[in-house]
Write an enzyme that holds these catalytic residues in place. Sequence first.
Site, PDB file in Angstrom:
ATOM      1  N   ASP A   1       0.794  61.983  18.903  1.00 16.24           N
ATOM      2  CA  ASP A   1      -0.557  61.497  18.617  1.00 16.24           C
ATOM      3  C   ASP A   1      -0.522  60.712  17.308  1.00 16.24           C
ATOM      4  O   ASP A   1      -0.349  61.279  16.235  1.00 16.24           O
ATOM      5  CB  ASP A   1      -1.506  62.699  18.495  1.00 16.24           C
ATOM      6  CG  ASP A   1      -2.953  62.288  18.282  1.00 16.24           C
ATOM      7  OD1 ASP A   1      -3.215  61.081  18.093  1.00 16.24           O
ATOM      8  OD2 ASP A   1      -3.826  63.177  18.317  1.00 16.24           O
TER       9      ASP A   1
ATOM     10  N   SER B   1     -10.330  66.037  18.848  1.00 11.43           N
ATOM     11  CA  SER B   1     -10.677  64.745  18.268  1.00 11.43           C
ATOM     12  C   SER B   1     -12.003  64.838  17.510  1.00 11.43           C
ATOM     13  O   SER B   1     -12.171  65.722  16.682  1.00 11.43           O
ATOM     14  CB  SER B   1     -10.733  63.716  19.401  1.00 11.43           C
ATOM     15  OG  SER B   1     -10.826  62.418  18.906  1.00 11.43           O
TER      16      SER B   1
ATOM     17  N   ARG C   1     -13.380  49.686  24.928  1.00 12.01           N
ATOM     18  CA  ARG C   1     -12.718  50.766  25.640  1.00 12.01           C
ATOM     19  C   ARG C   1     -11.225  50.485  25.837  1.00 12.01           C
ATOM     20  O   ARG C   1     -10.394  51.379  25.732  1.00 12.01           O
ATOM     21  CB  ARG C   1     -13.401  50.972  26.994  1.00 12.01           C
ATOM     22  CG  ARG C   1     -12.857  52.147  27.775  1.00 12.01           C
ATOM     23  CD  ARG C   1     -12.994  53.432  27.001  1.00 12.01           C
ATOM     24  NE  ARG C   1     -12.707  54.593  27.808  1.00 12.01           N
ATOM     25  CZ  ARG C   1     -12.730  55.839  27.372  1.00 12.01           C
ATOM     26  NH1 ARG C   1     -13.043  56.071  26.115  1.00 12.01           N
ATOM     27  NH2 ARG C   1     -12.462  56.847  28.164  1.00 12.01           N
TER      28      ARG C   1
ATOM     29  N   HIS D   1      -2.742  60.891  21.776  1.00 13.77           N
ATOM     30  CA  HIS D   1      -3.989  61.590  21.464  1.00 13.77           C
ATOM     31  C   HIS D   1      -4.581  62.263  22.705  1.00 13.77           C
ATOM     32  O   HIS D   1      -5.166  63.337  22.627  1.00 13.77           O
ATOM     33  CB  HIS D   1      -4.972  60.561  20.882  1.00 13.77           C
ATOM     34  CG  HIS D   1      -6.213  61.165  20.322  1.00 13.77           C
ATOM     35  ND1 HIS D   1      -6.199  62.202  19.401  1.00 13.77           N
ATOM     36  CD2 HIS D   1      -7.524  60.879  20.541  1.00 13.77           C
ATOM     37  CE1 HIS D   1      -7.454  62.517  19.093  1.00 13.77           C
ATOM     38  NE2 HIS D   1      -8.264  61.742  19.764  1.00 13.77           N
TER      39      HIS D   1
END
Lengths: 377, 196
Positions: free
Chosen positions: A319, A154, A224, A352
């Site tokens: 992803d 990432s 989050r 992901h």
Amino acid sequence: MSEKNSVGLVKAKLAKITTPLKLTSGKKLPSYELAYETYGKLNAKKNNAVLVCHALSGNHHVAGRYKKDDKYPGWWDNLIGPGRPLDTDRFFVIGVNNLGGCHGSSGSISINPKTKKRWGSDFPIVTVEDWVNTQAALLDELGIDSLAGVIGGSLGGMQAIQWTLSYPKRVRHAIVIAAAPNLTAQNVAFNEVARQAIITDPDFYNGNYYRFKKKPKRGLRIARMLGHITYLSDDAMGMKFGRKLKNKNIEYSFDVNFEMESYLHHQGDKFAEEFDANTYLRMTRALDYFDPAKDYQGNLSKAFKKVEAEFLVVSFTSDWRFSPQRSKEIVKALLDNELTVSYAEVTARHGHDAFLMSDPHYHGILSTYFKKIANQL
Amino acid sequence: MSAQFRQDFAVIANWIPFGAKVLDLGCEDGSLLKFLEGSLEVKGYGIEKDDAYWLNTLKQGINVIQMDLESGLSGFESQSFDVVVLSQTLQAMRNTEKIVHEMLRVGKEVIVTFPNFGYWRHRIQLIQGQMPVSKSLPYEWYNTPNIHLCTIKDFDDFCAKNKIGIKERLILTHGKPIHVMPNLMGALAMYRLVSK
């Protein structure tokens, strides 16, 4: 994964860098501190160092435990240890908390030496390029001239790419996982929603909430929760939670009804306790700004002209935040420059987050690649 | 030479210049590229879809890109390779015409090899009323990946129709060149193709 392949008990270290740092933004830091950890031993030739770059919410605690009874080991423990894919019997592994982080490196929550108060909103906005420069400064401190490899998933993968651009002579291999050559508009949009959640929290106080002994927890929690949705695939969520109810019946209320909600609340609450909002803002901005092709009219192949490192690029089929298509753009730019590159598109259902899992095929790929690097030492 | 060494490798190697940049489509475990890197110091890249083959290619130290050939070669610039190889995979492709055109776009030269469906052993089995099974076509009708089988004559017609130049053609049976009645006597067809 057995405990006997763990790096065991580890200790965090702190490097005080006194060489002034000129940031991409034009601002300057006369000095700064970096929290880091190392696993394995640096060999006599000092050519077996591998740098592990962390993503949005990561830190320098990559592997092992501080205390035997720590609930969780470091965030990429399944990768690192004697006999694990990144084998600490062969490699000297370095994890760093990025500048602007909230786990020991200089950042908003640390003390500004000038004012003797917390930096708060005054801590500058840093970029991936800045991070790579600080990581290079840490290597200088450790007496390491060049890296056998740099690995990251990432945002960590973006740092791995930047290493090969900023310091082509100082890195021999880049392992770029679930990354992208820049963020899509949709990705920037997700980041902006997350930032707005934080900035509009009444406890944010323009980033100087420490002074008021407050924390914009509501904002951080929503940021989050949103992030978590995008790190998982629809499939993974369906498998894990489906439409399962928390209690037996629908409650006709806005309290937690579904298991999915319960999970998101738990993740959000935990994160809001542990993480710093100013760091979250800065990490997302570093993501937004990363774009090595921007000085080359958007031509990534031209941007990669000076790259010398060999690459392993890995993506995951499910992803959608950093889709395989984005990894293929990186691969194409490498191919256009006739560089040494292999690319794997791993079939995975975790979205992901798959880059942190220990899927046997995925780990087989990394294991094979690191063996190749080890054989070149 | 290893057990995986195939009779067509030596011919392919003869058609590839020293130090060439080579793309091998459907590279399986990377044996051809390994052989070419060792003998001709080529700069090689393999393309492979299958996980196990992909990993074996990486283990051999060969560059390997995981992708499905059916979607074309959009990640590769036009004329960016000296040679593009498709070795005994053409007959298993769904989009046969598309991949041949893509190969000619990406490569200055293209090498295609395929099992000749017109080989006499295949014809006899058909006359006997059964789908051919042979060394070059080892599958039963119900489990074969080969969906676009053709004869040498078929492929020649295909090239003519698509304005593809045949630079060289070699027909082999048990590794030996066949010159008389190749479409009947030849088991394996090998072509060097260029854009006309």
